[in-house]
Scaffold this motif. Structure first.
Motif: not given
Length: 120
Positions: A31-33, A42-62, A64-69
């Motif tokens: 599995i990659n990301a 009316g709204k679809r948003e990418l909340v967070a993603r994590i790669t197979n090496d653990g790199s993460t990205n978050y929507a600005d809206s979340v 500091g509040r959400f954590t992906i693992s």
């Protein structure tokens, strides 16, 4: 084929926390990301993603509040949501970019969606 099963949604008061889980199973070589989208009216948003090496990205809206693992041994991705706000109310969908056994292509698979409702 691969299947993704989500769990952990529900109703919570503003300021509360929830943890979403998404387990992938089936004919999986790697599995990659992995990540989470959410869909509100009316709204679809990418909340967070994590790669197979653990790199993460978050929507600005979340941030500091959400954590992906993820747990690669279990092919599972998690979303820890804290300080929830009413505007976080949505259906949350997980995804996984899967390379299946015997193939080279990577395909995206989706979970069934789980409702998160945050009351004010």
């Amino acid at each position: 084929q691969a299947q993704l099963v989500e769990s952990g949604g529900g109703l919570v008061q503003a300021g509360g926390s929830l943890r979403l889980s998404c387990a992938a199973s089936g004919s999986i070589f790697s599995i990659n990301a992995m990540g989470w989208y959410r869909q509100a009216p009316g709204k679809r948003e990418l909340v967070a993603r994590i790669t197979n090496d653990g790199s993460t990205n978050y929507a600005d809206s979340v941030k500091g509040r959400f954590t992906i693992s993820r747990d690669n041994a279990k092919n599972t991705v998690y979303l820890q949501m804290s300080s929830l706000k009413p505007e976080d109310t949505a259906v949350y969908y997980c995804y996984a970019d899967v390379r299946r056994w015997g193939g080279y292509d990577v395909s995206r698979y989706w979970g069934q969606g789980t409702q998160v409702t945050v009351s004010s």
